[in-house]
Design a protein around this motif. Structure first.
Motif, short mmCIF file in Angstrom:
data_model
loop_
_atom_site.label_atom_id
_atom_site.label_comp_id
_atom_site.label_asym_id
_atom_site.label_seq_id
_atom_site.Cartn_x
_atom_site.Cartn_y
_atom_site.Cartn_z
N GLY A 39 0.80 -1.21 0.00
CA GLY A 39 0.00 0.00 0.00
C GLY A 39 0.83 1.26 0.00
N GLY A 40 2.00 1.20 -0.62
CA GLY A 40 2.89 2.36 -0.65
C GLY A 40 2.32 3.56 -1.37
N SER A 41 1.44 3.33 -2.33
CA SER A 41 0.87 4.44 -3.09
C SER A 41 0.10 5.39 -2.18
N ASN A 42 -0.71 4.82 -1.29
CA ASN A 42 -1.49 5.65 -0.38
C ASN A 42 -0.58 6.42 0.58
N LEU A 43 0.49 5.76 1.04
CA LEU A 43 1.41 6.43 1.94
C LEU A 43 2.17 7.55 1.25
N MET A 44 2.52 7.32 -0.02
CA MET A 44 3.22 8.36 -0.78
C MET A 44 2.32 9.57 -1.00
N LEU A 45 1.05 9.33 -1.25
CA LEU A 45 0.11 10.45 -1.42
C LEU A 45 0.06 11.30 -0.16
N LEU A 46 0.15 10.65 0.99
CA LEU A 46 0.16 11.37 2.25
C LEU A 46 1.34 12.32 2.34
N ILE A 47 2.53 11.80 2.10
CA ILE A 47 3.73 12.62 2.27
C ILE A 47 3.85 13.67 1.17
N MET A 48 3.45 13.30 -0.06
CA MET A 48 3.51 14.27 -1.15
C MET A 48 2.50 15.40 -0.93
N GLY A 49 1.33 15.05 -0.42
CA GLY A 49 0.33 16.07 -0.15
C GLY A 49 0.83 17.09 0.86
N VAL A 50 1.52 16.60 1.89
CA VAL A 50 2.07 17.49 2.91
C VAL A 50 3.20 18.32 2.35
N ASP A 51 4.12 17.68 1.65
CA ASP A 51 5.35 18.36 1.24
C ASP A 51 5.14 19.29 0.05
N ILE A 52 4.35 18.85 -0.91
CA ILE A 52 4.25 19.61 -2.16
C ILE A 52 3.11 20.62 -2.14
N VAL A 53 2.02 20.29 -1.47
CA VAL A 53 0.83 21.15 -1.54
C VAL A 53 0.77 22.17 -0.41
N ILE A 54 0.86 21.69 0.83
CA ILE A 54 0.58 22.57 1.96
C ILE A 54 1.57 23.72 2.07
N GLY A 55 2.89 23.41 2.05
CA GLY A 55 3.88 24.47 2.22
C GLY A 55 3.80 25.57 1.17
N PRO A 56 3.93 25.23 -0.13
CA PRO A 56 3.86 26.26 -1.17
C PRO A 56 2.52 27.01 -1.17
N LEU A 57 1.44 26.33 -0.84
CA LEU A 57 0.14 27.00 -0.82
C LEU A 57 0.08 28.04 0.29
N LEU A 58 0.62 27.70 1.45
CA LEU A 58 0.64 28.67 2.56
C LEU A 58 1.55 29.85 2.23
N THR A 59 2.67 29.57 1.55
CA THR A 59 3.55 30.66 1.13
C THR A 59 2.83 31.61 0.19
N LEU A 60 2.05 31.05 -0.72
CA LEU A 60 1.28 31.87 -1.65
C LEU A 60 0.30 32.77 -0.90
N VAL A 61 -0.27 32.26 0.17
CA VAL A 61 -1.27 33.01 0.92
C VAL A 61 -0.64 34.14 1.74
N VAL A 62 0.48 33.85 2.42
CA VAL A 62 1.02 34.83 3.39
C VAL A 62 2.06 35.77 2.80
#
Length: 247
Positions: A39-62
């Motif tokens: 089930g590595g695909s689901n785990l990778m989605l977790l870490i990629m979602g955190v690393d790639i989406v959340i950080g840059p999105l928050l930077t865009l906002v603030v």
């Protein structure tokens, strides 16, 4: 620099980190074919979602050039992203497969968080007493012959902790290879189950360059689905996992 440029830079850094970690996960902790099986695909989605989406999105906002609290805001984003990233990575590390146990008539992955330290300490060989960081080790498992141990194992199995989670019963795979192959079925039987299964088996056999009668198969328990472990009749070794229900 505007907020879009800042977010793009943050995204680029995140992608580099994600790629490096992805290589560690895919090639070291979850080598083929166990990335899919575990089930590595689901785990990778977790870490990629955190690393790639959340950080840059928050930077865009603030982000706002000249903002007095900008450094503090970006530092807070970095700390939150790093904390979430480390947590996600620790979850993936704890869920990594450390043993593939050949037991009776099937293969069962055992994950790092399935094993207790006390049980590992009872392993008969040093290589069975540690949780591998370089991919799962292939082992066999033999049931105890002592009546008291058999009864204890029976009750433990009913509680959800069966033979494969006790390293003291592990043996080198070579000791069970003959028995495993004897219980394996011809790969041609798997191809006869359905047209979809036949197509997948045919592709595998064609890629191998060998005839289908050189292979056999046994069930392989995945984290969420059942897979088929292909065995070589020549050396009795497991070769690959197919996304086919063996039952």
């Amino acid at each position: 620099m505007n907020r879009f440029q800042a977010s793009a830079i943050h995204l680029g850094i995140s992608l580099v980190v994600a790629a490096l970690v992805g290589c560690l996960i895919y090639f070291v902790w979850y080598p083929h074919p166990y990335f899919q099986v575990a089930g590595g695909s689901n785990l990778m989605l977790l870490i990629m979602g955190v690393d790639i989406v959340i950080g840059p999105l928050l930077t865009l906002v603030v982000y706002k050039a000249g903002k007095k609290s900008l450094r503090f805001d970006l530092a807070c984003i970095g700390v939150m992203q790093a904390a979430a990233f480390v947590y996600g990575l620790s979850v993936i590390a704890q869920a990594r497969p450390v043993f593939i146990v050949a037991r009776l008539d099937r293969f069962i992955p055992v994950y790092a968080n399935d094993l207790d330290d006390a049980d590992l300490a009872q392993a008969k060989q040093p290589e069975f007493a540690t949780r591998s960081w370089t991919g799962p080790r292939l082992v066999g498992a033999k049931s105890p012959t002592d009546a008291k141990e058999k009864n204890s194992l029976l009750f433990s199995g009913l509680a959800g902790k069966d033979l494969e989670k006790f390293p003291k019963y592990y043996v080198p795979y070579a000791e069970v290879a003959e028995a495993m192959l004897a219980k394996a079925r011809p790969l041609v039987d798997l191809a006869a189950k359905s047209p979809a299964d036949k197509a997948l088996v045919d592709r595998y056999v064609a890629a191998s360059g060998q005839s289908i009668d050189r292979f056999a198969y046994l069930p392989l328990h995945g984290r969420t689905e059942e897979y088929t472990m292909v065995l070589s009749r020549a050396d009795k070794q497991p070769l690959d996992a197919l996304a086919v229900d063996p039952w």
